[in-house]
Design an enzyme around this catalytic site. Structure first.
Site, mmCIF file in Angstrom:
data_model
loop_
_atom_site.group_PDB
_atom_site.id
_atom_site.type_symbol
_atom_site.label_atom_id
_atom_site.label_comp_id
_atom_site.label_asym_id
_atom_site.label_seq_id
_atom_site.Cartn_x
_atom_site.Cartn_y
_atom_site.Cartn_z
ATOM 1 N N GLY A 92 0.812 -1.225 0.000
ATOM 2 C CA GLY A 92 0.000 0.000 0.000
ATOM 3 C C GLY A 92 0.834 1.258 0.000
ATOM 4 O O GLY A 92 0.510 2.240 0.664
ATOM 5 N N ASN A 94 1.416 3.379 -2.434
ATOM 6 C CA ASN A 94 1.102 4.364 -3.469
ATOM 7 C C ASN A 94 0.449 5.625 -2.921
ATOM 8 O O ASN A 94 0.283 6.613 -3.640
ATOM 9 C CB ASN A 94 0.176 3.748 -4.528
ATOM 10 C CG ASN A 94 -1.153 3.305 -3.946
ATOM 11 O OD1 ASN A 94 -1.187 2.380 -3.144
ATOM 12 N ND2 ASN A 94 -2.241 3.961 -4.328
ATOM 13 N N THR A 95 0.089 5.615 -1.642
ATOM 14 C CA THR A 95 -0.590 6.781 -1.084
ATOM 15 C C THR A 95 -0.390 6.841 0.429
ATOM 16 O O THR A 95 0.088 5.887 1.047
ATOM 17 C CB THR A 95 -2.109 6.726 -1.394
ATOM 18 O OG1 THR A 95 -2.736 7.937 -0.983
ATOM 19 C CG2 THR A 95 -2.771 5.556 -0.677
ATOM 20 N N GLY A 96 -0.745 7.975 1.017
ATOM 21 C CA GLY A 96 -0.762 8.123 2.470
ATOM 22 C C GLY A 96 0.555 7.836 3.160
ATOM 23 O O GLY A 96 1.634 8.150 2.644
ATOM 24 N N GLY A 98 2.046 5.072 3.603
ATOM 25 C CA GLY A 98 2.879 4.114 2.881
ATOM 26 C C GLY A 98 3.819 4.801 1.915
ATOM 27 O O GLY A 98 5.017 4.470 1.841
ATOM 28 N N TYR A 246 -13.588 -3.139 11.298
ATOM 29 C CA TYR A 246 -12.263 -2.514 11.214
ATOM 30 C C TYR A 246 -11.490 -2.727 12.517
ATOM 31 O O TYR A 246 -10.310 -3.098 12.502
ATOM 32 C CB TYR A 246 -12.407 -1.027 10.919
ATOM 33 C CG TYR A 246 -11.105 -0.271 10.938
ATOM 34 C CD1 TYR A 246 -10.175 -0.415 9.908
ATOM 35 C CD2 TYR A 246 -10.790 0.599 11.983
ATOM 36 C CE1 TYR A 246 -8.973 0.273 9.918
ATOM 37 C CE2 TYR A 246 -9.595 1.291 12.003
ATOM 38 C CZ TYR A 246 -8.688 1.127 10.965
ATOM 39 O OH TYR A 246 -7.489 1.817 10.991
#
Length: 362
Positions: A92, A94-96, A98, A246
């Site tokens: 993950g 690719n964003t945030g 990460g 979650y």
């Protein structure tokens, strides 16, 4: 009190105040009889107090904004450790947080492999990292944690083409999505956040051991405090609540990290879980309410860069070279809920995870 009420009449009929109150009370009601005048005056004063309170609150937020931001940012990884010659895998990325983790570790000299479900977005993220640091060794590989076939194919290709792995960061995740299932029929939260990473780690653990000293970082959340492993209905088929699903998956992350650390004792491969903080990212995209809340209170939230600090800390800090099975937040040891410290629950979850995935991992 009558003379007092009468003396207020010019004030109450003044333009600014009249405009405020006329929106609440029709004009024809402005000639109350008898004791009703006291009630009207109290209503007006209440409105003025509320307006004044909001104004004072706004001013205080503006004045203390720098202090609020500093507090919200949390801990910072102070380590200057180099990762020259090291290979890192981040899911993950690719964003945030990460992506921010990938950038930081690339700047330290690591070869960073970004495992992403959306390869196009992954390539965009990799390009932005190279733009920020021209010497970055970053590459993108396709990985869909909601599909065990994709996970196995990724690992098979990875082991064929990559000879070393020193740091694995299980970062990818979903949050509060509508009830959906993975390709293999798992509820999406437990399937991606826990089972997907469980399988991926099991397939790469041999390489990590051969490259020891090595580290595994599992991104969990403070939400694990509110989670329970529902062994009787792990995939929420009986009832479903996105928030509780979650929380269950984040508790599973903590339990997995602790049990894996126990099983890896004396291998020189450490495992720790982290709470990144409340980060303003697109992880809330499935919840309109959370998106609005995060937008309104963005000043009180961490940026992705700030949220990445604890993951980075657990990946590089020299003082953690032998620390395993712990939980961190703001680059410091953090509290683990009682249900996250249960060895019995951790072992049972391990066995059930292996059963669901059709693997043996002793």
């Amino acid at each position: 009190m009558m003379p007092f009420a009468v003396s207020l009449s010019p004030l109450l009929r003044s333009a600014p105040l009249y405009a405020l109150t006329s929106a609440v009370l029709p004009t024809e009601q402005w000639r109350p009889a008898g004791g009703d005048r006291k009630a009207h005056i109290r209503d007006i004063m209440l409105l003025l107090i509320i307006a004044a309170g909001l104004g004072v609150g706004t001013v205080l937020v503006i004045l203390f904004a720098p202090h609020i931001r500093k507090y919200a940012a949390g801990g910072v990884c102070m380590s200057s450790a180099s990762l020259e010659g090291k290979t890192v895998l981040i899911t993950g990325a690719n964003t945030g947080i990460g992506k921010e983790t990938a950038l930081d570790l690339a700047v330290r000299g690591a070869r960073v492999i970004m495992a992403c479900r959306d390869v196009d977005k992954g390539e965009e993220a990799a390009a932005s990292i190279r733009a920020a640091y021209s010497n970055a060794q970053v590459e993108v590989r396709e990985l869909d944690l909601a599909d065990t076939c994709s996970i196995r194919a990724f690992a098979q290709k990875f082991l064929r083409e990559v000879n070393h792995l020193h740091i694995l960061i299980n970062n990818a995740g979903v949050m509060m999505c509508p009830y959906t299932k993975t390709i293999d029929g798992f509820e999406m939260h437990i399937g991606v956040n826990h089972l997907g990473h469980f399988l991926l780690t099991s397939l790469l653990i041999g390489l990590l051991k051969r490259c020891a000293p090595a580290r595994i970082v599992v991104v969990s959340s403070l939400a694990h405090n509110f989670g329970w492993i529902r062994f009787h209905d792990l995939h929420s088929q009986g009832s479903y609540n996105s928030g509780l699903a979650y929380c269950q998956s984040k508790l599973a992350n903590v339990l997995f990290a602790r049990e894996l650390a126990r099983r890896l004792k004396d291998t020189n491969v450490t495992v720790n879980s982290v709470h990144p903080g409340t980060v303003n990212s697109d992880l809330t995209r499935h919840s309109t309410l959370m998106t609005i809340f995060f937008t309104v209170f963005s000043m009180f939230l961490k940026t992705p860069r700030e949220g990445a600090q604890t993951s980075i800390y657990c990946a590089v800090a020299e003082e953690l070279h032998s620390i395993s099975g712990k939980h961190f937040s703001d680059c410091a040891p953090a509290f683990v809920a009682p249900q996250g410290r249960s060895e019995e629950t951790a072992r049972r979850l391990w066995d059930i995870s292996c059963e669901h995935l059709g693997i043996e991992w002793n």
